[in-house]
Design an enzyme around this catalytic site. Structure first.
Site, PDB file in Angstrom:
ATOM      1  N   LYS A  66     -28.373  32.766  50.396  1.00 23.46           N
ATOM      2  CA  LYS A  66     -28.084  31.577  51.215  1.00 23.46           C
ATOM      3  C   LYS A  66     -28.190  31.843  52.716  1.00 23.46           C
ATOM      4  O   LYS A  66     -28.521  30.942  53.480  1.00 23.46           O
ATOM      5  CB  LYS A  66     -26.691  31.047  50.881  1.00 23.46           C
ATOM      6  CG  LYS A  66     -26.614  30.510  49.470  1.00 23.46           C
ATOM      7  CD  LYS A  66     -25.257  29.959  49.157  1.00 23.46           C
ATOM      8  CE  LYS A  66     -25.202  29.649  47.671  1.00 23.46           C
ATOM      9  NZ  LYS A  66     -24.005  28.943  47.271  1.00 23.46           N
ATOM     10  N   ASP A 102     -22.219  23.027  49.651  1.00 30.33           N
ATOM     11  CA  ASP A 102     -21.198  23.761  48.883  1.00 30.33           C
ATOM     12  C   ASP A 102     -19.778  23.421  49.338  1.00 30.33           C
ATOM     13  O   ASP A 102     -18.872  23.259  48.524  1.00 30.33           O
ATOM     14  CB  ASP A 102     -21.375  25.271  49.071  1.00 30.33           C
ATOM     15  CG  ASP A 102     -22.483  25.829  48.197  1.00 30.33           C
ATOM     16  OD1 ASP A 102     -22.799  25.215  47.167  1.00 30.33           O
ATOM     17  OD2 ASP A 102     -23.036  26.884  48.561  1.00 30.33           O
TER      18      ASP A 102
HETATM   19  P1  NDP Z   1     -22.833  36.532  48.366  1.00 33.73           P
HETATM   20  O1  NDP Z   1     -23.758  37.540  47.775  1.00 33.73           O
HETATM   21  O2  NDP Z   1     -23.150  35.937  49.689  1.00 33.73           O
HETATM   22  O3  NDP Z   1     -21.363  37.203  48.494  1.00 33.73           O
HETATM   23  C1  NDP Z   1     -20.795  37.882  47.440  1.00 33.73           C
HETATM   24  C2  NDP Z   1     -19.399  38.406  47.832  1.00 33.73           C
HETATM   25  O4  NDP Z   1     -18.843  38.944  46.641  1.00 33.73           O
HETATM   26  C3  NDP Z   1     -19.399  39.520  48.869  1.00 33.73           C
HETATM   27  O5  NDP Z   1     -18.280  39.342  49.702  1.00 33.73           O
HETATM   28  C4  NDP Z   1     -19.247  40.791  48.023  1.00 33.73           C
HETATM   29  O6  NDP Z   1     -18.525  41.826  48.666  1.00 33.73           O
HETATM   30  C5  NDP Z   1     -18.402  40.279  46.876  1.00 33.73           C
HETATM   31  N1  NDP Z   1     -18.607  41.006  45.624  1.00 33.73           N
HETATM   32  C6  NDP Z   1     -19.761  41.102  44.911  1.00 33.73           C
HETATM   33  N2  NDP Z   1     -19.543  41.823  43.792  1.00 33.73           N
HETATM   34  C7  NDP Z   1     -18.237  42.171  43.801  1.00 33.73           C
HETATM   35  C8  NDP Z   1     -17.413  42.928  42.924  1.00 33.73           C
HETATM   36  N3  NDP Z   1     -17.901  43.456  41.788  1.00 33.73           N
HETATM   37  N4  NDP Z   1     -16.111  43.068  43.245  1.00 33.73           N
HETATM   38  C9  NDP Z   1     -15.618  42.518  44.357  1.00 33.73           C
HETATM   39  N5  NDP Z   1     -16.329  41.815  45.260  1.00 33.73           N
HETATM   40  C10 NDP Z   1     -17.635  41.649  44.964  1.00 33.73           C
HETATM   41  O7  NDP Z   1     -22.642  35.412  47.234  1.00 33.73           O
HETATM   42  P2  NDP Z   1     -22.362  33.853  47.397  1.00 33.73           P
HETATM   43  O8  NDP Z   1     -21.231  33.668  48.342  1.00 33.73           O
HETATM   44  O9  NDP Z   1     -23.623  33.120  47.628  1.00 33.73           O
HETATM   45  O10 NDP Z   1     -21.894  33.440  45.893  1.00 33.73           O
HETATM   46  C11 NDP Z   1     -20.719  33.985  45.341  1.00 33.73           C
HETATM   47  C12 NDP Z   1     -20.417  33.378  43.971  1.00 33.73           C
HETATM   48  O11 NDP Z   1     -20.108  31.994  44.071  1.00 33.73           O
HETATM   49  C13 NDP Z   1     -21.571  33.499  42.980  1.00 33.73           C
HETATM   50  O12 NDP Z   1     -21.018  33.897  41.732  1.00 33.73           O
HETATM   51  C14 NDP Z   1     -22.125  32.081  42.902  1.00 33.73           C
HETATM   52  O13 NDP Z   1     -22.703  31.829  41.636  1.00 33.73           O
HETATM   53  C15 NDP Z   1     -20.851  31.260  43.083  1.00 33.73           C
HETATM   54  N6  NDP Z   1     -21.109  29.903  43.608  1.00 33.73           N
HETATM   55  C16 NDP Z   1     -20.834  28.806  42.833  1.00 33.73           C
HETATM   56  C17 NDP Z   1     -21.046  27.525  43.313  1.00 33.73           C
HETATM   57  C18 NDP Z   1     -20.728  26.344  42.454  1.00 33.73           C
HETATM   58  O14 NDP Z   1     -21.274  25.272  42.722  1.00 33.73           O
HETATM   59  N7  NDP Z   1     -19.844  26.447  41.495  1.00 33.73           N
HETATM   60  C19 NDP Z   1     -21.602  27.272  44.645  1.00 33.73           C
HETATM   61  C20 NDP Z   1     -21.794  28.481  45.400  1.00 33.73           C
HETATM   62  C21 NDP Z   1     -21.586  29.738  44.874  1.00 33.73           C
HETATM   63  P3  NDP Z   1     -19.175  42.780  49.837  1.00 33.73           P
HETATM   64  O15 NDP Z   1     -19.048  41.990  51.116  1.00 33.73           O
HETATM   65  O16 NDP Z   1     -18.312  43.982  49.806  1.00 33.73           O
HETATM   66  O17 NDP Z   1     -20.596  43.034  49.436  1.00 33.73           O
END
Ligand code: NDP
Length: 266
Positions: A66, A102
């Site tokens: 995104k 979102d």
């Molecule tokens: P990003 O990749 O931008 O961010 C992911 C975040 O999750 C980061 O802060 C990362 O930490 C953290 N993270 C990833 N893996 C782990 C783990 N195993 N343990 C702890 N923290 C973790 O993702 P998005 O913000 O774009 O999306 C996040 C989620 O939200 C997705 O699952 C997506 O499908 C869902 N979503 C659902 C929507 C809906 O309409 N229902 C709309 C938008 C998103 P770090 O900073 O340390 O890398």
């Protein structure tokens, strides 16, 4: 005869996405000559090239692209400008126009939770940015917990309380939201189970951005008897607003919502 418009969702992973089902159902119900597919994208930097090579009229962007989508846009409108995160793009005469649906989708989802004043957001990615900024606009007190420090900088610069797993105090929150991708395609908790359990025990409501499965986070909420919801309503809310852009505001939000909701039964 007008040519069929093509839309897509870009992500990695993307096979889980219900967006094609939702948008195709709305197109069918409302008689729109369009089709919506999914595109697996490895590298965010390739987004714009792929978008135009597929001759798309618009797209949604999901994890983890995104922010790359924001940078790919020729113009960003509305709330997306504020957060630097784009989940919806439109092809406007060969120019890529970006939006964020979102955050408003999430507000729609938590309408059912009453008296929310303070919120803990777990995760510091694109979704966390959009939600925290929107909740701040609503006058709520927002804190952010993430596994690593670098992505927290954005939030601390906004003046929010930010924590990593190592320094997060246990205090009471009205709502805890998982915006990490932990649990999306694995069985991981978004924070260490002991810390997560202590935080949840002190909170009233919980929500996960992930939909379509009981994530480990939601399982823990269930075990602790906390009122929770998964990301389905957020998905619906952001989808209705995105479809409104795709169909150039030809239909009311209520018409789109009614048609899109039907697809949740499939
Ligand atoms: P990003 O990749 O931008 O961010 C992911 C975040 O999750 C980061 O802060 C990362 O930490 C953290 N993270 C990833 N893996 C782990 C783990 N195993 N343990 C702890 N923290 C973790 O993702 P998005 O913000 O774009 O999306 C996040 C989620 O939200 C997705 O699952 C997506 O499908 C869902 N979503 C659902 C929507 C809906 O309409 N229902 C709309 C938008 C998103 P770090 O900073 O340390 O890398």
């Amino acid at each position: 005869m007008k040519t069929k418009k093509l839309f897509a969702i870009f992500g990695n992973p993307v096979s889980h996405s219900r967006s094609p089902l939702m948008h195709n159902h709305v197109f069918k119900r409302l008689g729109v000559n369009a089709c919506y597919t999914r595109i697996h994208l490895e590298e965010g930097k390739d987004f714009k090239t792929r978008f135009f090579s597929q001759k798309l009229s618009g797209a949604n962007i999901t994890v983890p692209h995104k922010e790359a989508a924001f940078h790919a846009c020729d113009e960003v409108r509305g709330f997306a400008q504020k957060v630097g995160v784009v989940n919806t793009v439109i092809n406007e005469d060969g120019r890529l126009i970006g939006y964020n649906t979102d955050a408003d989708g999430f507000l729609f989802a938590i309408e059912a939770f009453s008296h929310i004043k303070n919120v803990l957001i777990i995760g510091a990615g694109g979704t966390a940015k959009a939600l925290s900024m929107r909740l701040l606009e609503e006058g709520l007190d927002v804190s952010v917990l993430n596994r690593s420090q670098p992505n927290l900088k954005y939030f601390s610069e906004l003046g929010l309380q930010t924590y990593t797993w190592e320094n997060c105090p246990v205090k009471a929150y009205d709502l805890i939201v998982n915006t990490t991708s932990a649990g999306l395609s694995d069985e991981a908790y978004p924070a260490p189970i002991a810390l997560l359990s202590d935080l949840l025990k002190s909170s009233s409501f919980a929500a996960d951005a992930i939909y379509g499965k009981l994530t480990p986070f939601l399982k823990r909420c269930k075990e602790l008897d906390i009122v929770y919801k998964d990301g389905a309503d957020m998905l619906l809310g952001q989808g209705v607003l995105a479809n409104n852009y795709f169909t150039n505001e030809e239909f009311s939000l209520q018409e789109i919502e009614k048609a899109m909701k039907e697809s949740f039964a499939f």
